[in-house]
Write a protein that holds these residues in place. Structure first.
Motif, PDB file in Angstrom:
ATOM      1  N   MET A   1       0.831  -1.210   0.000  1.00  0.00           N
ATOM      2  CA  MET A   1       0.000   0.000   0.000  1.00  0.00           C
ATOM      3  C   MET A   1       0.871   1.267   0.000  1.00  0.00           C
ATOM      4  SD  MET A   1      -3.551   0.703   1.386  1.00  0.00           S
ATOM      5  CE  MET A   1      -3.795   2.368   1.837  1.00  0.00           C
ATOM      6  N   LEU A   2       0.497   2.276  -0.800  1.00  0.00           N
ATOM      7  CA  LEU A   2       1.367   3.437  -0.950  1.00  0.00           C
ATOM      8  C   LEU A   2       1.368   4.339   0.286  1.00  0.00           C
ATOM      9  CD1 LEU A   2       0.734   4.167  -4.690  1.00  0.00           C
ATOM     10  CD2 LEU A   2       2.720   3.106  -3.644  1.00  0.00           C
ATOM     11  N   GLU A   3       0.291   4.265   1.070  1.00  0.00           N
ATOM     12  CA  GLU A   3       0.255   4.989   2.336  1.00  0.00           C
ATOM     13  C   GLU A   3       1.388   4.482   3.248  1.00  0.00           C
ATOM     14  OE1 GLU A   3      -3.767   5.850   4.079  1.00  0.00           O
ATOM     15  OE2 GLU A   3      -2.989   4.452   5.584  1.00  0.00           O
ATOM     16  N   ASP A   4       1.572   3.158   3.241  1.00  0.00           N
ATOM     17  CA  ASP A   4       2.636   2.570   4.071  1.00  0.00           C
ATOM     18  C   ASP A   4       4.019   2.944   3.539  1.00  0.00           C
ATOM     19  OD1 ASP A   4       0.611   1.410   5.453  1.00  0.00           O
ATOM     20  OD2 ASP A   4       0.763  -0.531   4.446  1.00  0.00           O
ATOM     21  N   GLU A   5       4.129   2.980   2.220  1.00  0.00           N
ATOM     22  CA  GLU A   5       5.420   3.328   1.618  1.00  0.00           C
ATOM     23  C   GLU A   5       5.781   4.785   1.964  1.00  0.00           C
ATOM     24  OE1 GLU A   5       5.599   1.459  -2.247  1.00  0.00           O
ATOM     25  OE2 GLU A   5       7.005   3.012  -2.916  1.00  0.00           O
ATOM     26  N   THR A   6       4.783   5.662   1.898  1.00  0.00           N
ATOM     27  CA  THR A   6       4.999   7.072   2.255  1.00  0.00           C
ATOM     28  C   THR A   6       5.383   7.194   3.725  1.00  0.00           C
ATOM     29  OG1 THR A   6       3.336   7.695   0.614  1.00  0.00           O
ATOM     30  CG2 THR A   6       3.962   9.370   2.204  1.00  0.00           C
ATOM     31  N   THR A   7       4.672   6.452   4.573  1.00  0.00           N
ATOM     32  CA  THR A   7       4.958   6.493   6.017  1.00  0.00           C
ATOM     33  C   THR A   7       6.393   6.079   6.295  1.00  0.00           C
ATOM     34  OG1 THR A   7       2.659   5.940   6.440  1.00  0.00           O
ATOM     35  CG2 THR A   7       4.193   5.607   8.261  1.00  0.00           C
ATOM     36  N   ASP A   8       6.794   4.983   5.641  1.00  0.00           N
ATOM     37  CA  ASP A   8       8.137   4.454   5.842  1.00  0.00           C
ATOM     38  C   ASP A   8       9.210   5.469   5.403  1.00  0.00           C
ATOM     39  OD1 ASP A   8       9.772   2.127   6.476  1.00  0.00           O
ATOM     40  OD2 ASP A   8      10.299   2.226   4.342  1.00  0.00           O
ATOM     41  N   LEU A   9       8.980   6.070   4.253  1.00  0.00           N
ATOM     42  CA  LEU A   9       9.946   7.052   3.739  1.00  0.00           C
ATOM     43  C   LEU A   9      10.003   8.283   4.647  1.00  0.00           C
ATOM     44  CD1 LEU A   9      11.908   7.597   1.400  1.00  0.00           C
ATOM     45  CD2 LEU A   9      10.014   8.585   0.109  1.00  0.00           C
ATOM     46  N   LEU A  10       8.835   8.731   5.117  1.00  0.00           N
ATOM     47  CA  LEU A  10       8.785   9.881   6.025  1.00  0.00           C
ATOM     48  C   LEU A  10       9.564   9.588   7.306  1.00  0.00           C
ATOM     49  CD1 LEU A  10       7.790  12.594   7.117  1.00  0.00           C
ATOM     50  CD2 LEU A  10       5.668  11.472   7.800  1.00  0.00           C
ATOM     51  N   GLN A  11       9.379   8.388   7.855  1.00  0.00           N
ATOM     52  CA  GLN A  11      10.107   8.037   9.084  1.00  0.00           C
ATOM     53  C   GLN A  11      11.619   8.158   8.877  1.00  0.00           C
ATOM     54  OE1 GLN A  11       7.973   4.151   9.535  1.00  0.00           O
ATOM     55  NE2 GLN A  11       7.925   4.747  11.698  1.00  0.00           N
ATOM     56  N   GLN A  12      12.083   7.687   7.721  1.00  0.00           N
ATOM     57  CA  GLN A  12      13.534   7.750   7.464  1.00  0.00           C
ATOM     58  C   GLN A  12      14.014   9.183   7.262  1.00  0.00           C
ATOM     59  OE1 GLN A  12      15.128   4.612   4.788  1.00  0.00           O
ATOM     60  NE2 GLN A  12      12.994   3.996   4.590  1.00  0.00           N
ATOM     61  N   LEU A  13      13.188  10.008   6.610  1.00  0.00           N
ATOM     62  CA  LEU A  13      13.565  11.421   6.421  1.00  0.00           C
ATOM     63  C   LEU A  13      13.644  12.135   7.774  1.00  0.00           C
ATOM     64  CD1 LEU A  13      11.370  12.294   3.299  1.00  0.00           C
ATOM     65  CD2 LEU A  13      13.871  12.210   3.343  1.00  0.00           C
ATOM     66  N   ILE A  14      12.703  11.827   8.672  1.00  0.00           N
ATOM     67  CA  ILE A  14      12.729  12.427  10.018  1.00  0.00           C
ATOM     68  C   ILE A  14      13.988  11.985  10.752  1.00  0.00           C
ATOM     69  CG2 ILE A  14      11.626  12.359  12.308  1.00  0.00           C
ATOM     70  CD1 ILE A  14       8.897  12.256  10.821  1.00  0.00           C
ATOM     71  N   GLN A  15      14.297  10.684  10.658  1.00  0.00           N
ATOM     72  CA  GLN A  15      15.454  10.136  11.386  1.00  0.00           C
ATOM     73  C   GLN A  15      16.783  10.709  10.859  1.00  0.00           C
ATOM     74  OE1 GLN A  15      14.473   6.038  10.805  1.00  0.00           O
ATOM     75  NE2 GLN A  15      12.926   6.060  12.433  1.00  0.00           N
ATOM     76  N   ASN A  16      16.795  11.149   9.614  1.00  0.00           N
ATOM     77  CA  ASN A  16      18.013  11.764   9.076  1.00  0.00           C
ATOM     78  C   ASN A  16      18.327  13.105   9.739  1.00  0.00           C
ATOM     79  OD1 ASN A  16      18.755   9.732   7.387  1.00  0.00           O
ATOM     80  ND2 ASN A  16      17.915  10.646   5.524  1.00  0.00           N
ATOM     81  N   ALA A  17      17.326  13.730  10.330  1.00  0.00           N
ATOM     82  CA  ALA A  17      17.522  14.950  11.134  1.00  0.00           C
ATOM     83  C   ALA A  17      18.378  15.996  10.418  1.00  0.00           C
ATOM     84  CB  ALA A  17      18.136  14.597  12.493  1.00  0.00           C
ATOM     85  N   CYS A  18      17.942  16.430   9.249  1.00  0.00           N
ATOM     86  CA  CYS A  18      18.682  17.447   8.490  1.00  0.00           C
ATOM     87  C   CYS A  18      18.347  18.829   9.051  1.00  0.00           C
ATOM     88  CB  CYS A  18      18.335  17.363   7.010  1.00  0.00           C
ATOM     89  SG  CYS A  18      18.776  15.767   6.285  1.00  0.00           S
ATOM     90  N   VAL A  19      18.888  19.111  10.229  1.00  0.00           N
ATOM     91  CA  VAL A  19      18.541  20.338  10.952  1.00  0.00           C
ATOM     92  C   VAL A  19      19.322  21.519  10.385  1.00  0.00           C
ATOM     93  CG1 VAL A  19      18.559  21.504  13.186  1.00  0.00           C
ATOM     94  CG2 VAL A  19      17.986  19.067  13.049  1.00  0.00           C
ATOM     95  N   ASN A  20      18.594  22.515   9.945  1.00  0.00           N
ATOM     96  CA  ASN A  20      19.174  23.719   9.351  1.00  0.00           C
ATOM     97  C   ASN A  20      19.074  24.841  10.380  1.00  0.00           C
ATOM     98  OD1 ASN A  20      19.855  25.935   7.820  1.00  0.00           O
ATOM     99  ND2 ASN A  20      18.452  25.482   6.133  1.00  0.00           N
ATOM    100  N   ASP A  21      20.231  25.244  10.938  1.00  0.00           N
ATOM    101  CA  ASP A  21      20.198  26.320  11.937  1.00  0.00           C
ATOM    102  C   ASP A  21      20.648  27.642  11.338  1.00  0.00           C
ATOM    103  OD1 ASP A  21      22.963  26.199  11.738  1.00  0.00           O
ATOM    104  OD2 ASP A  21      23.251  25.220  13.688  1.00  0.00           O
ATOM    105  N   GLY A  22      20.750  27.693   9.998  1.00  0.00           N
ATOM    106  CA  GLY A  22      21.123  28.938   9.335  1.00  0.00           C
ATOM    107  C   GLY A  22      22.596  28.980   8.963  1.00  0.00           C
ATOM    108  N   ARG A  23      23.426  28.116   9.559  1.00  0.00           N
ATOM    109  CA  ARG A  23      24.852  28.097   9.203  1.00  0.00           C
ATOM    110  C   ARG A  23      25.039  27.220   7.970  1.00  0.00           C
ATOM    111  NH1 ARG A  23      27.931  25.382  13.110  1.00  0.00           N
ATOM    112  NH2 ARG A  23      26.008  24.200  13.389  1.00  0.00           N
ATOM    113  N   VAL A  24      25.982  27.602   7.108  1.00  0.00           N
ATOM    114  CA  VAL A  24      26.184  26.853   5.862  1.00  0.00           C
ATOM    115  C   VAL A  24      26.635  25.427   6.156  1.00  0.00           C
ATOM    116  CG1 VAL A  24      28.543  27.698   5.521  1.00  0.00           C
ATOM    117  CG2 VAL A  24      27.216  26.930   3.543  1.00  0.00           C
ATOM    118  N   GLU A  25      27.301  25.205   7.301  1.00  0.00           N
ATOM    119  CA  GLU A  25      27.757  23.845   7.614  1.00  0.00           C
ATOM    120  C   GLU A  25      26.681  23.007   8.309  1.00  0.00           C
ATOM    121  OE1 GLU A  25      29.091  26.692   8.553  1.00  0.00           O
ATOM    122  OE2 GLU A  25      29.735  26.694  10.656  1.00  0.00           O
ATOM    123  N   SER A  26      25.482  23.563   8.504  1.00  0.00           N
ATOM    124  CA  SER A  26      24.399  22.751   9.090  1.00  0.00           C
ATOM    125  C   SER A  26      23.595  22.094   7.962  1.00  0.00           C
ATOM    126  CB  SER A  26      23.503  23.622   9.984  1.00  0.00           C
ATOM    127  OG  SER A  26      22.699  24.488   9.212  1.00  0.00           O
ATOM    128  N   GLY A  27      22.470  21.483   8.293  1.00  0.00           N
ATOM    129  CA  GLY A  27      21.584  20.899   7.274  1.00  0.00           C
ATOM    130  C   GLY A  27      21.988  19.485   6.879  1.00  0.00           C
TER     131      GLY A  27
END
Ligand SMILES: [Zn+2]
Length: 440
Positions: A1-27
């Motif tokens: 089911m594509l809802e599950d596929e989206t959920t799974d991908l979202l979980q991984q994107l959250i876990q990657n924690a690409c936090v942008n604090d405004g510094r070029v070396e963040s993100g």
């Protein structure tokens, strides 16, 4: 089911924690670009990567249209998120845990939910042999949360051919707002501009032990702050706001107040706090004095203060108009203040477009009894770069009834950010259906 596929991908994107604090070396969005490249690549799709600064990567994938004359569509989601204060959260902010049908974590509604559902829709379309007349582009973009410098702004300026499309869909909008005539779904057709200003207020230095009749810059600056806070810019009822109010079918006394340039300001006092802030921001140029630095030492009378004011402008306003408002607010102190402003004007797309019609057809099927209403985004999104380059850009997605506008608004950059799985499935269906409706 594509809802599950989206959920799974979202979980991984959250876990990657690409936090942008405004510094070029963040993100470090490159981690989510790697993830998405693997995800799309596993379906045999080619992607292009752009990395203007180490780690600040964005990814582009395309399904080329068969007719070079046909209009193109870009689905765009950012991969970065804003920082968290974990103390305010009731769960770990980068867990991606699912609890009671909700995916928890920073980015769940801003906007990894959309970045994920667009990727799943794009991959599914490609796998199902989608061969449209117009080109479909997917862009997972870096650095949205810090002015788009290493993301959308960079790509539109330097890699226009890779990312430009006639139509753009990105955050946010699409929460279900009940009205007496059925559900209304806001489409963000315009967004306010910024006129961030630095004010330098001068004085004369002296000894702190003899303050009588001195010219103290902190004292002058405090009066400047007071005047900016007290300034009441004129209420402006613009087209987007009018169309929104009319589409919401408010009771006549509320609709009347919302569209009355003379009476609206007083009516704001009667509204719930969150609502009054939003209505005010949609109908006024706003001035918020947010940063102040001044003085050097307890026994020295200060001769300089720097004050930063966050000014947000309405569609159609010029820099000169806004500067005149600022001078008006300062009154006879205007000549005591040096002002440096950065004008990034409001952007707007028309409502009578094939993209609007397509969204209306598709959402009418997906959300029974619904209709679209235009709305003004009071913050900024990457849409502004594309609108200026000539695209029609809207902020839109779909959310289920489990997520009200109030929930959504408090979670944006707030604590306990989460999205329900049903909303993810709805958005995924939306992207597929709009691509087919608009491009085939
Ligand atoms: Zn966002």
């Amino acid at each position: 089911m594509l809802e599950d596929e989206t959920t799974d991908l979202l979980q991984q994107l959250i876990q990657n924690a690409c936090v942008n604090d405004g510094r070029v070396e963040s993100g470090a969005e490159i981690r989510s670009v790697d993830l998405l490249q693997q995800y799309l690549g596993s379906a045999g799709l080619d992607v292009e990567r752009y990395e203007p600064r180490p780690g600040r990567a964005s990814l582009v994938a395309r399904i080329e249209g068969s007719d070079p004359e046909a209009k193109s569509l870009l689905l765009m989601g950012h991969t970065d998120v804003v920082p968290v204060n974990a103390d305010g959260w009731s769960r770990e902010p980068f867990s991606g845990d699912i609890v009671d049908g909700f995916v928890w974590g920073r980015g769940a509604v801003d906007m990894l939910n959309i970045t994920a559902s667009q990727a799943v829709a794009f991959r599914n379309l490609a796998q199902s042999g989608f061969r449209p007349k117009g080109t479909l582009i997917y862009l997972a973009v870096a650095d949205e949360e810090a002015l788009g410098t290493w993301g959308a702004k960079y790509l539109v300026e330097h890699e226009r051919d890779a990312v430009y499309a006639d139509y753009v869909l990105t955050e946010s909008g699409g929460y279900q707002m009940p009205t007496p005539e059925g559900i209304r779904l806001p489409v963000l057709t315009a967004e306010k501009g910024t006129f961030w200003s630095k004010l330098r207020i001068g004085g004369t230095p002296g000894h702190g032990s003899q303050p009588f009749r001195t010219d103290n810059a902190v004292v002058t600056a405090s009066e400047v702050v007071r005047r900016i806070h007290a300034y009441r810019p004129q209420t402006q009822i613009q087209d987007v706001w009018r169309q929104f109010v009319e589409g919401m079918h408010y009771p006549p006394e509320i609709a009347g107040a919302f569209l009355d340039p003379e009476g609206l300001h007083d009516a704001l006092a009667e509204l719930p706090l969150g609502m009054s802030r939003l209505v005010h921001a949609c109908t006024h140029t706003t001035f918020s004095p947010n940063v102040m630095h001044g003085g050097t030492k307890t026994n020295v009378i200060p001769d300089t203060v720097e004050l930063e004011v966050d000014i947000r402008t309405l569609p159609g306003q010029t820099g000169e108009e806004v500067r005149a408002m600022l001078d008006d607010a300062l009154g006879d102190l205007a000549d005591r203040v040096e002002i440096e402003s950065n004008n990034d004007p409001s952007t707007e797309s028309p409502v009578d477009t094939p993209l609007w019609d397509s969204l209306a057809r598709v959402t009418g099927r997906l959300v029974e009894g619904s209709a679209l209403v235009p709305f003004l985004m009071v913050g900024g999104t990457d849409n502004r770069f594309f609108r200026r380059a000539g695209s029609v850009g809207y902020g839109f997605a779909l959310f289920s009834r489990r997520l009200s506008f109030e929930d959504y608004a408090t979670m944006f950059h707030g604590n306990d950010e989460r999205v329900d799985v049903e909303s993810l499935g709805l958005s995924e269906e939306l992207w597929e259906a709009v691509a087919r409706d608009l491009l085939e």
